[in-house]
Motif scaffolding. Structure first.
Motif, PDB file in Angstrom:
ATOM      1  N   ASP A 147     -12.790  -5.135  -7.731  1.00  0.00           N
ATOM      2  CA  ASP A 147     -12.657  -4.053  -6.558  1.00  0.00           C
ATOM      3  C   ASP A 147     -11.423  -3.527  -7.052  1.00  0.00           C
ATOM      4  N   ASP A 205      -9.611  -1.642  -5.382  1.00  0.00           N
ATOM      5  CA  ASP A 205      -8.451  -1.430  -4.310  1.00  0.00           C
ATOM      6  C   ASP A 205      -7.957  -2.785  -3.786  1.00  0.00           C
ATOM      7  N   THR A 249       0.914  -1.162  -0.120  1.00  0.00           N
ATOM      8  CA  THR A 249       0.057  -0.131   0.062  1.00  0.00           C
ATOM      9  C   THR A 249       1.068   1.408  -0.227  1.00  0.00           C
TER      10      THR A 249
END
Lengths: 320, 321
Positions: free
Chosen positions: B242, B244, B63
């Motif tokens: 998705d 993310d 991330t």
């Protein structure tokens, strides 16, 4: 006239399927949560009057069955609405895209068939040898590569050598028909190559296992006992019969051809129907999405019907 | 061969003694004897292990960016960096778990529906069969990925939606195969006798038919996982997964979105693509050896690759032909 009975049954099945798909196409966009209806009326900062006006403009205030009736009527007249993005009729947009897709996919599919059958027959006949192992393993490997991965790799490593984007050069030097065709052909090489590489493997594996089953049949033993030459046994006895299940399986793999074509068109910016579907998804252009879905599905159903009829022509046992 | 001959020497022995390597154990034995099974299991096992261990073994965060945009592979970043400056090796290790879970869940849905439809259709026959097979035919002829795209586009991008959509559309092949098998098992003598002894439909299906179609279902499931993983990458590539979530599909999509192709950053695409390919090859090898073990007809071939010799094939490995 049992033959025409069979044809009629298959055609009827195709027509009913298309009808069901058209209905599904209508319902999907109205019934699913977050459907087109709720999206259309969800305009930021819109006054209730504007919302009502938009809903009325799209005829969404009418009862569902009346909308359905209007939808079917318009569909029969070839009216699939207007694209939100370029305000052109969806039918026109899709027709252009469709005519761009067909040559690329047709050439790719035919090449993949020819190569797939050759590899499949060769590995089946030479089962257990080095060439079988190479052929089969290569086929499994290409079968396993995701289309987008293969396409992007080809794009990266062929960039600069061959055109990698679009269908023709914007700054074409030779405006004649031949020059244009040559230019389109050049642009087509890489997309077609990707399509062939992803498709031939499945065909090869199908043909191989079908051939292996056929080679175990008693009539092959009989043919050998008669002392027929090897070539003739393979061609006239084994391959002919092996082609029957192959046709069905390949017809069923039409879906994967479509998948491959969509991904390839996106990667190589080919202005075809797959790319149209993709931009419709990105811009939530529902009329284009619906139209694209309908056109692709109907095309696949029609080709399936053709495969069914071909199968019946080749195998008399089916027609009963 | 000899064990079977010995045990059938007396009728009593044939009834009591377990007759050699037959049934499920025989199939398992056949499967494990093939080299492709071992190779396939090794590949899948390795990918599974690395996915489970990814929180501990991945070198960087997935991330927080740890290097430059599309930095090429280096000593610090073995597989280079993607368009957001994330370490590709860490991404691929993390993405594997999610991709495999998506594939497995979708397959579970598809196998449950497929097996139910197949068993109901094959066992009861009649109008149930006609109805279910007609529905199957419709599902079979529609290009699934296009339907998936439309449903996922209208429903909204999410991993859960992707799982449901793939699972709900992938069961048709399984239903057909299971149906054919059940139809032939239903007519076997032992099933008729059990029915004659008063066994109900439930008992016959669960005790006597399902165990017989079990291996076939497993073979189908193994192949279905590959299709599910494949479809997930395709849907992700269209931006319908998705955004993310880190999966093998979204890794490739993000790379394409951030113009990895014009940057020539093959390292941002290839690892995820190859991971998918390895996983699919692994599953395919396992699935094929199960199918081979279940289909003894493939062991006979009257046209051998080596000259014109005809060999007795009974009891030989398929490779011997």
């Amino acid at each position: 006239m049992y033959r025409s009975g069979y044809v009629l049954r298959r055609v009827a099945f195709a027509v009913v399927t298309i009808y069901i798909i058209a209905t599904l196409n209508f319902l999907l966009f109205r019934v699913l949560p977050g459907s087109a209806v709720t999206r259309i009326s969800r305009i930021p900062n819109a006054s209730p009057e504007l919302k009502a006006a938009v809903i009325h403009q799209f005829g969404l205030d009418k009862p569902l069955w009346e909308q359905y009736w209007i939808y079917l009527g318009q569909l029969l007249r070839g009216n699939m609405g207007v694209s939100y993005v370029n305000q052109q009729p969806v039918t026109d947009n899709l027709w252009t895209a469709f005519t761009n897709t067909i040559p690329m996919v047709a050439i790719g599919t035919i090449l993949a068939l020819v190569i797939g059958i050759a590899v499949g027959v060769l590995s089946a006949v030479r089962r257990g040898t080095a060439s079988d192992h190479i052929g089969t393993n290569l086929a499994v490997l290409f079968y396993a590569f995701p289309t987008q991965f293969l396409g992007m790799m080809i794009l990266i490593f062929a960039a600069g050598v061959l055109p990698v984007a679009g269908m023709s050069d914007a700054f074409e030097l030779d405006p004649s028909t031949w020059g244009h065709l040559l230019d389109v052909g050049k642009h087509m090489i890489l997309p077609v190559l990707t399509l062939v590489l992803t498709l031939f493997a499945e065909n090869a594996l199908i043909v191989r296992s079908s051939m292996l089953e056929t080679l175990g049949e008693d009539y092959i033993l009989t043919a050998r006992a008669k002392g027929l030459p090897r070539r003739r046994i393979i061609r006239a006895y084994a391959l002919r019969n092996a082609m029957l299940p192959t046709i069905t399986l390949i017809a069923l793999s039409l879906g994967s051809i479509v998948t491959g074509a969509i991904l390839i068109e996106i990667i190589f910016s080919w202005p075809g129907i797959g790319r149209a579907l993709y931009s419709a998804v990105l811009s939530r252009d529902y009329p284009m999405l619906q139209g694209g879905f309908l056109v692709i599905t109907v095309t696949v159903i029609v080709f399936n019907l053709a495969a069914d009829l071909l199968y019946a022509k080749l195998d008399p046992r089916i027609r009963a | 061969m000899s064990t079977i001959l010995n045990t059938t020497a007396t009728p009593e022995a044939a009834l009591t003694a377990p007759a050699g390597p037959t049934g499920f154990r025989y199939v398992l034995h056949e499967i494990m004897r093939q080299r492709s099974t071992i190779v396939g299991l090794a590949i899948v096992g390795l990918l599974l292990l690395s996915a489970i261990a990814s929180p501990f073994i991945s070198p960087y965060s997935v991330t927080v960016s740890s290097c430059g945009v599309f930095d090429p592979p280096s000593a610090a970043h073995w597989l280079g960096c993607d368009g957001a400056g994330l370490d590709v090796l860490s991404l691929v290790l993390h993405g594997g778990g999610v991709s495999m879970i998506v594939g497995l869940s979708a397959t579970l849905i598809a196998m449950t529906v497929g097996a139910s439809v197949g068993v109901l259709s094959g066992y009861f026959g009649g109008w149930v069969d006609v109805l279910l097979m007609r529905i199957t035919d419709y599902f079979l002829v529609v290009p699934q990925i296009v339907l998936m795209i439309v449903i996922a586009a209208v429903w909204g991008p999410s991993l859960f939606h992707v799982v449901v959509v793939i699972g709900a559309l992938m069961w048709t092949g399984t239903a057909r195969v299971i149906r054919a098998q059940v139809m032939s098992i239903r007519e076997r003598v032992y099933v008729r006798r059990v029915a004659g002894l008063g066994a109900g439909h439930g008992r016959i299906v669960f005790r006597h038919i399902l165990p017989q179609v079990g291996p076939l279902l497993v073979a189908n499931a193994v192949i279905a996982i590959t299709v599910a993983v494949f479809d997930e990458t395709a849907l992700a590539f269209l931006g319908l997964s998705d955004p993310d979530a880190v999966t093998w599909g979204t890794i490739m999509e993000h790379a394409f979105d951030r113009a990895a192709t014009s940057a020539g950053a093959w390292w941002a695409i290839a690892p995820a693509g190859l991971a998918v390919a390895f996983f699919i090859v692994g599953c395919y090898l396992v699935g094929r050896s199960i199918e081979d073990a279940l289909n003894p007809r493939l062991r006979v071939s009257y046209l051998s690759a080596h000259s014109w010799r005809l060999r007795p094939l009974v009891g030989k490995k398929p490779e011997a032909i």
